[in-house]
Design a protein around this motif. Sequence first.
Motif, short mmCIF file in Angstrom:
data_model
loop_
_atom_site.label_atom_id
_atom_site.label_comp_id
_atom_site.label_asym_id
_atom_site.label_seq_id
_atom_site.Cartn_x
_atom_site.Cartn_y
_atom_site.Cartn_z
N ASN A 40 0.82 -1.22 0.00
CA ASN A 40 0.00 0.00 0.00
C ASN A 40 0.85 1.26 0.00
O ASN A 40 0.37 2.34 0.35
CB ASN A 40 -0.95 -0.01 1.21
CG ASN A 40 -2.04 -1.03 1.04
OD1 ASN A 40 -3.03 -0.77 0.37
ND2 ASN A 40 -1.87 -2.21 1.62
N ASP A 41 2.12 1.13 -0.39
CA ASP A 41 3.05 2.26 -0.49
C ASP A 41 3.16 3.05 0.80
O ASP A 41 3.27 4.27 0.79
CB ASP A 41 2.66 3.19 -1.65
CG ASP A 41 2.74 2.48 -2.99
OD1 ASP A 41 3.68 1.69 -3.19
OD2 ASP A 41 1.85 2.70 -3.83
N ILE A 42 3.15 2.34 1.93
CA ILE A 42 3.34 2.96 3.24
C ILE A 42 4.81 2.79 3.60
O ILE A 42 5.36 1.70 3.47
CB ILE A 42 2.41 2.31 4.29
CG1 ILE A 42 0.96 2.62 3.90
CG2 ILE A 42 2.75 2.81 5.69
CD1 ILE A 42 -0.05 1.77 4.60
N GLU A 43 5.43 3.86 4.04
CA GLU A 43 6.88 3.86 4.28
C GLU A 43 7.24 3.17 5.59
O GLU A 43 7.51 3.80 6.60
CB GLU A 43 7.40 5.29 4.25
CG GLU A 43 7.29 5.90 2.87
CD GLU A 43 7.83 7.31 2.83
OE1 GLU A 43 8.63 7.68 3.70
OE2 GLU A 43 7.41 8.05 1.92
N LEU A 44 7.24 1.85 5.55
CA LEU A 44 7.69 1.02 6.66
C LEU A 44 8.88 0.26 6.13
O LEU A 44 8.75 -0.55 5.22
CB LEU A 44 6.56 0.08 7.09
CG LEU A 44 6.82 -0.80 8.32
CD1 LEU A 44 7.14 0.06 9.54
CD2 LEU A 44 5.61 -1.67 8.59
N GLU A 45 10.07 0.54 6.66
CA GLU A 45 11.31 0.13 6.00
C GLU A 45 11.48 -1.36 5.81
O GLU A 45 11.54 -1.84 4.69
CB GLU A 45 12.52 0.71 6.74
CG GLU A 45 13.81 0.46 5.99
CD GLU A 45 15.00 1.15 6.65
OE1 GLU A 45 16.12 0.80 6.28
OE2 GLU A 45 14.81 2.02 7.51
N GLY A 46 11.64 -2.13 6.85
CA GLY A 46 11.85 -3.57 6.70
C GLY A 46 13.18 -3.90 6.04
O GLY A 46 13.23 -4.67 5.08
N ALA A 47 14.28 -3.35 6.55
CA ALA A 47 15.59 -3.50 5.91
C ALA A 47 16.02 -4.96 5.76
O ALA A 47 16.68 -5.31 4.80
CB ALA A 47 16.65 -2.72 6.70
N CYS A 48 15.65 -5.81 6.71
CA CYS A 48 16.07 -7.22 6.64
C CYS A 48 15.07 -8.09 5.89
O CYS A 48 15.21 -9.31 5.85
CB CYS A 48 16.32 -7.78 8.04
SG CYS A 48 14.80 -8.13 8.97
N GLU A 49 14.05 -7.47 5.32
CA GLU A 49 13.03 -8.16 4.53
C GLU A 49 12.28 -9.21 5.34
O GLU A 49 11.93 -10.27 4.85
CB GLU A 49 13.62 -8.76 3.26
CG GLU A 49 14.22 -7.69 2.36
CD GLU A 49 14.87 -8.25 1.12
OE1 GLU A 49 14.98 -9.49 0.98
OE2 GLU A 49 15.28 -7.43 0.28
N GLY A 50 12.05 -8.92 6.63
CA GLY A 50 11.25 -9.80 7.45
C GLY A 50 11.97 -10.99 8.04
O GLY A 50 11.34 -11.94 8.49
N THR A 114 13.72 5.31 12.65
CA THR A 114 14.10 3.92 12.83
C THR A 114 15.60 3.86 13.06
O THR A 114 16.32 4.82 12.78
CB THR A 114 13.77 3.05 11.59
OG1 THR A 114 14.51 3.52 10.48
CG2 THR A 114 12.29 3.05 11.29
N ARG A 115 16.06 2.74 13.54
CA ARG A 115 17.50 2.51 13.69
C ARG A 115 17.88 1.38 12.77
O ARG A 115 17.50 0.23 13.00
CB ARG A 115 17.83 2.15 15.13
CG ARG A 115 17.69 3.30 16.08
CD ARG A 115 18.23 2.94 17.46
NE ARG A 115 18.09 4.10 18.32
CZ ARG A 115 17.60 4.06 19.54
NH1 ARG A 115 17.22 2.92 20.06
NH2 ARG A 115 17.52 5.15 20.26
N ASN A 116 18.64 1.70 11.75
CA ASN A 116 19.14 0.68 10.84
C ASN A 116 20.65 0.67 11.01
O ASN A 116 21.37 1.44 10.41
CB ASN A 116 18.75 0.99 9.40
CG ASN A 116 19.16 -0.10 8.44
OD1 ASN A 116 20.01 -0.94 8.76
ND2 ASN A 116 18.57 -0.11 7.27
N PHE A 117 21.14 -0.21 11.86
CA PHE A 117 22.55 -0.21 12.23
C PHE A 117 23.48 -0.46 11.05
O PHE A 117 24.58 0.04 11.00
CB PHE A 117 22.82 -1.25 13.32
CG PHE A 117 22.15 -0.90 14.62
CD1 PHE A 117 22.44 0.29 15.26
CD2 PHE A 117 21.22 -1.74 15.18
CE1 PHE A 117 21.83 0.63 16.46
CE2 PHE A 117 20.60 -1.41 16.38
CZ PHE A 117 20.90 -0.22 17.01
N TYR A 118 23.02 -1.23 10.09
CA TYR A 118 23.89 -1.54 8.95
C TYR A 118 24.07 -0.34 8.03
O TYR A 118 25.10 -0.16 7.43
CB TYR A 118 23.35 -2.75 8.19
CG TYR A 118 23.38 -3.97 9.07
CD1 TYR A 118 24.58 -4.59 9.39
CD2 TYR A 118 22.21 -4.47 9.64
CE1 TYR A 118 24.63 -5.67 10.23
CE2 TYR A 118 22.25 -5.56 10.49
CZ TYR A 118 23.47 -6.16 10.78
OH TYR A 118 23.51 -7.23 11.62
#
Length: 127
Positions: A40-50, A114-118
């Motif tokens: 739904n094009d909502i900006e929820l990052e999910g850097a590790c793809e779940g 958010t905190r994306n350490f990588y």
Amino acid sequence: HPSKLVPNTRHPVLTFKPEHPKTLTQAPIGQSMLEVAHRNDIELEGACEGSLACSTCHVIINSTQVYDSLPEPDDDENDMLDLAFGLTETSRLGCQVFASKEIEGMVLSLPKATRNFYVDDFVPKPH
């Protein structure tokens, strides 16, 4: 039109409430909130793809009643939540909350950061 969504048992209605105007959507049963957000094009990052390796899909469930109706977070999710920005008593990872009839009417707030350490130059230290 999103405001005309009607509840049904196969696609519960829920609301994402980020900084921009809230988004009312329906979630197919079994789909994670991370997947629903992305579809739904909502900006929820999910850097590790779940894969439960980050906390960038941190969401805040705006009802303790809905939060309490969900399965409890496991140890891996709790470990990642400990790293989340703006942690609350009703925080969960969007990749670990799945659409079910219990989420009908759920409102999810997105933290301001958010905190994306990588990405944020974090270098893990050996234990």
